[in-house]
Design an enzyme around this catalytic site. Structure first.
Site, PDB file in Angstrom:
ATOM      1  N   ASP A   1      -7.708   0.162  -2.346  1.00 22.01           N
ATOM      2  CA  ASP A   1      -7.107   1.307  -3.247  1.00 22.01           C
ATOM      3  C   ASP A   1      -8.254   1.485  -4.400  1.00 22.01           C
ATOM      4  OD1 ASP A   1      -5.181   1.806  -1.173  1.00 22.01           O
ATOM      5  OD2 ASP A   1      -4.002   0.323  -2.336  1.00 22.01           O
TER       6      ASP A   1
ATOM      7  N   LYS B   1     -12.981   3.632  -3.620  1.00 20.50           N
ATOM      8  CA  LYS B   1     -14.148   3.589  -2.750  1.00 20.50           C
ATOM      9  C   LYS B   1     -14.251   5.045  -2.183  1.00 20.50           C
ATOM     10  CE  LYS B   1     -12.413   0.430   0.025  1.00 20.50           C
ATOM     11  NZ  LYS B   1     -11.204   0.330  -0.582  1.00 20.50           N
TER      12      LYS B   1
ATOM     13  N   ALA C   1      -6.578   2.481   6.409  1.00 18.35           N
ATOM     14  CA  ALA C   1      -7.102   2.762   5.150  1.00 18.35           C
ATOM     15  C   ALA C   1      -6.773   4.216   4.975  1.00 18.35           C
ATOM     16  CB  ALA C   1      -8.818   2.842   5.679  1.00 18.35           C
ATOM     17  N   GLY C   2      -6.755   4.927   3.805  1.00 22.85           N
ATOM     18  CA  GLY C   2      -6.586   6.170   3.278  1.00 22.85           C
ATOM     19  C   GLY C   2      -7.607   6.686   2.355  1.00 22.85           C
ATOM     20  N   HIS C   3      -8.524   7.664   2.492  1.00 22.36           N
ATOM     21  CA  HIS C   3      -9.410   8.114   1.425  1.00 22.36           C
ATOM     22  C   HIS C   3      -9.038   9.800   1.244  1.00 22.36           C
ATOM     23  CE1 HIS C   3     -12.828   4.848   2.355  1.00 22.36           C
ATOM     24  NE2 HIS C   3     -11.664   4.452   1.905  1.00 22.36           N
ATOM     25  N   THR C   4      -8.800   9.969   0.100  1.00 21.54           N
ATOM     26  CA  THR C   4      -8.353  11.238  -0.215  1.00 21.54           C
ATOM     27  C   THR C   4      -9.905  11.961  -0.534  1.00 21.54           C
ATOM     28  OG1 THR C   4      -6.703  10.410  -1.540  1.00 21.54           O
ATOM     29  CG2 THR C   4      -7.293  12.912  -2.003  1.00 21.54           C
TER      30      THR C   4
ATOM     31  N   THR D   1       1.244  -1.664   6.965  1.00 22.20           N
ATOM     32  CA  THR D   1       1.082  -0.101   7.070  1.00 22.20           C
ATOM     33  C   THR D   1       1.888   0.231   8.206  1.00 22.20           C
ATOM     34  OG1 THR D   1      -1.232  -0.138   7.939  1.00 22.20           O
ATOM     35  CG2 THR D   1      -1.039  -0.047   5.722  1.00 22.20           C
TER      36      THR D   1
ATOM     37  N   GLN E   1     -10.075  -1.148   3.000  1.00 21.52           N
ATOM     38  CA  GLN E   1      -9.298  -2.270   2.513  1.00 21.52           C
ATOM     39  C   GLN E   1      -9.851  -3.007   1.241  1.00 21.52           C
ATOM     40  OE1 GLN E   1      -9.292  -2.574   6.300  1.00 21.52           O
ATOM     41  NE2 GLN E   1      -7.690  -0.872   5.874  1.00 21.52           N
TER      42      GLN E   1
ATOM     43  N   THR F   1      -1.859   5.946  -0.464  1.00 17.87           N
ATOM     44  CA  THR F   1      -2.105   6.917   0.575  1.00 17.87           C
ATOM     45  C   THR F   1      -1.592   7.056   1.766  1.00 17.87           C
ATOM     46  OG1 THR F   1      -4.359   6.485  -0.647  1.00 17.87           O
ATOM     47  CG2 THR F   1      -4.323   8.433   0.754  1.00 17.87           C
ATOM     48  N   THR F   2      -1.358   5.948   2.292  1.00 19.97           N
ATOM     49  CA  THR F   2      -0.879   5.855   3.725  1.00 19.97           C
ATOM     50  C   THR F   2       0.487   5.824   4.011  1.00 19.97           C
ATOM     51  OG1 THR F   2      -3.249   4.871   4.439  1.00 19.97           O
ATOM     52  CG2 THR F   2      -1.363   4.453   6.103  1.00 19.97           C
TER      53      THR F   2
ATOM     54  N   PRO G   1       5.272   2.772  -4.042  1.00 17.22           N
ATOM     55  CA  PRO G   1       4.506   2.485  -5.461  1.00 17.22           C
ATOM     56  C   PRO G   1       3.892   1.228  -5.272  1.00 17.22           C
ATOM     57  CG  PRO G   1       6.995   2.492  -5.394  1.00 17.22           C
ATOM     58  CD  PRO G   1       6.671   2.809  -3.933  1.00 17.22           C
TER      59      PRO G   1
ATOM     60  N   LYS H   1     -11.287   4.552 -12.686  1.00 18.72           N
ATOM     61  CA  LYS H   1     -10.011   4.731 -13.348  1.00 18.72           C
ATOM     62  C   LYS H   1     -10.067   4.343 -14.886  1.00 18.72           C
ATOM     63  CE  LYS H   1      -6.153   5.735 -10.979  1.00 18.72           C
ATOM     64  NZ  LYS H   1      -4.982   5.723 -10.229  1.00 18.72           N
TER      65      LYS H   1
ATOM     66  N   ASP I   1     -10.118   6.235 -17.287  1.00 23.05           N
ATOM     67  CA  ASP I   1      -9.373   7.123 -18.147  1.00 23.05           C
ATOM     68  C   ASP I   1      -7.940   6.675 -18.296  1.00 23.05           C
ATOM     69  OD1 ASP I   1      -9.523   7.955 -15.467  1.00 23.05           O
ATOM     70  OD2 ASP I   1      -8.099   9.113 -16.017  1.00 23.05           O
TER      71      ASP I   1
HETATM   72  P1  IMP Z   1      -1.862  -3.965   7.875  1.00 22.47           P
HETATM   73  O1  IMP Z   1      -3.523  -3.952   7.598  1.00 22.47           O
HETATM   74  O2  IMP Z   1      -1.303  -2.722   7.960  1.00 22.47           O
HETATM   75  O3  IMP Z   1      -1.566  -5.108   8.818  1.00 22.47           O
HETATM   76  O4  IMP Z   1      -1.395  -4.591   6.461  1.00 22.47           O
HETATM   77  C1  IMP Z   1      -1.554  -5.516   5.886  1.00 22.47           C
HETATM   78  C2  IMP Z   1      -1.669  -5.656   4.344  1.00 22.47           C
HETATM   79  O5  IMP Z   1      -2.742  -5.203   3.952  1.00 22.47           O
HETATM   80  C3  IMP Z   1      -0.423  -4.867   3.768  1.00 22.47           C
HETATM   81  O6  IMP Z   1      -0.123  -5.656   2.496  1.00 22.47           O
HETATM   82  C4  IMP Z   1      -0.727  -3.543   3.386  1.00 22.47           C
HETATM   83  O7  IMP Z   1      -0.159  -2.947   2.338  1.00 22.47           O
HETATM   84  C5  IMP Z   1      -2.541  -3.962   3.073  1.00 22.47           C
HETATM   85  N1  IMP Z   1      -3.241  -3.004   3.313  1.00 22.47           N
HETATM   86  C6  IMP Z   1      -3.908  -2.349   4.602  1.00 22.47           C
HETATM   87  N2  IMP Z   1      -4.678  -1.354   4.610  1.00 22.47           N
HETATM   88  C7  IMP Z   1      -4.890  -1.247   3.170  1.00 22.47           C
HETATM   89  C8  IMP Z   1      -5.406  -0.270   2.211  1.00 22.47           C
HETATM   90  O8  IMP Z   1      -6.532   0.671   3.022  1.00 22.47           O
HETATM   91  N3  IMP Z   1      -5.353  -0.089   0.914  1.00 22.47           N
HETATM   92  C9  IMP Z   1      -4.634  -1.065   0.391  1.00 22.47           C
HETATM   93  N4  IMP Z   1      -3.530  -2.064   1.128  1.00 22.47           N
HETATM   94  C10 IMP Z   1      -3.907  -2.017   2.092  1.00 22.47           C
END
Ligand code: IMP
Length: 430
Positions: free
Chosen positions: A13, A16, A39-42, A130, A225, A304-305, A309, A336, A338
């Site tokens: 997060d 990237k 992963a989650g990219h906006t 996730t 990640q 994002t995913t 919080p 970030k 700002d």
């Molecule tokens: P998993 O990848 O779903 O098995 O989660 C394992 C750990 O990696 C957890 O603490 C998740 O919150 C964290 N995690 C997995 N993908 C992301 C990401 O894209 N951003 C931030 N944390 C992530």
């Protein structure tokens, strides 16, 4: 042209996606090498903002080809819903624009069910995954019983492997976790249908990328990640199940070690993490609330995913130096900045203390952090809103000092600083 690798230098997060967006404008190919739809990219296309979890966000530039590498685990349901969502905003994805490695692995509903069952069983020791089936899919890969994407090209073999996979998963679910079994017949059909759709996308992406690099095309490896979530080099066991670091890019794309150019580490100007695990510089109280935001804006610190919080804290330079080491970072991008505006004093975690000893590096890696107390250096903050800054001279002196101090303590240059969520809200540092 050599391969440039963009990697998260913290716990994911880091922002990237926006940096990829910027670099992909100049790239011919953008390749993801690890993870899956965790992963989650906006992404913003015209007026619309939406989230991509699997497809490299660089494909929103019409001239780029997206690659999903062998280091990935792919949920076809998510893949096709993203292709559909992109089509709705006018971004057409077809086999000329997206290639998927035959050696990537598939995520199935069995992996989703097992992820949930495992987390439930861990109780208070849960990792906080996730719940996208990531860990169980990589477990199958390592146990050499995984479903490789390439098998989809042989429907008889795929049918057989799928059936066996679901039967084994049902046995595990019912006997080990007292969870309900999956109804195999409809998901078998669903996956056979995915196989028909996916077939034209399945390629030897190692060959594609090697040729592109040889032909002087611009290739960008898009990390997902972050370094501290890497299976080997992260805060084990509170990590994801893939190789998220720069070396993971080579293995996860099938590239030789001699092809690397820049290794760009993206870090927030403070620290965040989602899920469980150690976090030495974690904060609560008013400063944490300031850093996290209210959740009203998409760029506030909520996953994002998962929408969870995020935990927040001061920038930890011990961990960042570690990330520079294990990735071989050539430069940093600070995001970030700002968000720090308005804080009286900023703190940088510069070392750790354990009893009478002060450590500037991690004596036993990031898995063993719990016992250490951070040592902080305080730096004056700034009050001005910096969102309109576009050059070094637009930044307040205190913000410049903050960046210069990070460079000094890291020994590598900060090349870019983001000062807001919009595409143009960047300061490039010469
Ligand atoms: P998993 O990848 O779903 O098995 O989660 C394992 C750990 O990696 C957890 O603490 C998740 O919150 C964290 N995690 C997995 N993908 C992301 C990401 O894209 N951003 C931030 N944390 C992530």
């Amino acid at each position: 042209m050599p391969l440039d690798i963009l990697v998260g230098a913290q716990w994911g997060d880091e922002g990237k996606g926006r940096m990829v967006d910027l670099l992909a404008a100049q790239a011919d190919l953008v390749a993801r090498y690890c993870g899956g739809d965790n992963a989650g990219h906006t992404v913003t296309v015209g007026e619309q903002t939406f989230k991509l979890h699997l497809i490299p966000s660089g494909v929103i530039h019409p001239h780029t080809v997206g690659i999903l590498g062998s280091g990935m685990v792919i949920n076809p349901a998510v893949l096709f819903s993203e292709i559909e969502a992109l089509a709705q905003v006018g971004v057409e994805i077809h086999p000329e624009r997206l290639q998927i490695s035959y050696a990537a692995h598939l995520i199935t509903p069995a992996h989703l069910a097992l992820d949930r069952a495992l987390e439930q069983q861990r109780g208070t020791d849960k990792i906080g995954t996730t719940l996208r089936g990531i860990g169980p899919a990589y477990t199958d890969k390592v146990a050499r019983r995984g479903l490789r994407v390439g098998t989809m090209l042989n429907s008889q073999a795929f049918h057989q492997e799928l059936r066996q996979h679901f039967e084994e998963a049902n046995q595990l679910l019912t006997t080990m976790y007292s969870a309900p079994p999956l109804d195999i017949a409809p998901i078998l059909e669903e996956y056979l249908e995915y196989a028909r759709h996916m077939a034209p996308y399945i390629k030897d992406v190692s060959a594609t990328l090697t040729k592109a690099i040889h032909d002087h095309q611009v290739v960008l490896a898009e990390g997902a990640q972050g370094t501290l979530l890497d299976l080997d080099h992260g805060t084990y066991p509170f990590v994801t199940s893939s190789s998220t670091t720069a070396s993971g890019a080579l293995n996860g794309l099938g590239l030789g070690v001699g092809c690397v150019g820049r290794v760009i580490g993206v870090t927030k100007s403070f620290q965040t993490r989602v899920g469980s695990g150690p976090f030495p510089t974690e904060l609560d109280g008013p400063i944490a609330e300031h850093l996290r935001g209210t959740g009203e804006n998409p760029w506030d610190e909520y996953g994002t995913t998962t929408g969870r919080p995020r935990r927040v804290g001061w920038l930890d330079l011990v961990l960042l130096r570690y990330a520079a080491r294990v990735n071989g970072l050539t430069e940093l991008v600070l995001t970030k900045m700002d968000v720090l505006s308005g804080l009286e004093t900023l703190s940088l975690g510069i070392a750790y203390r354990l009893e009478d000893h002060v450590y500037e590096d991690l004596p036993l890696g990031p898995g063993a952090l719990d016992a250490f107390q951070p040592v902080y250096e305080e730096i004056p903050g700034w009050q001005a809103d910096i969102r309109d800054a576009r050059s070094w001279d637009d930044l307040p002196d205190a913000a410049c000092d903050y960046i210069l101090r990070i460079e000094e303590l890291m020994g590598i240059p900060v090349r870019m600083v983001s000062v807001g969520p919009e595409r143009e809200q960047w300061v490039e540092i010469a």
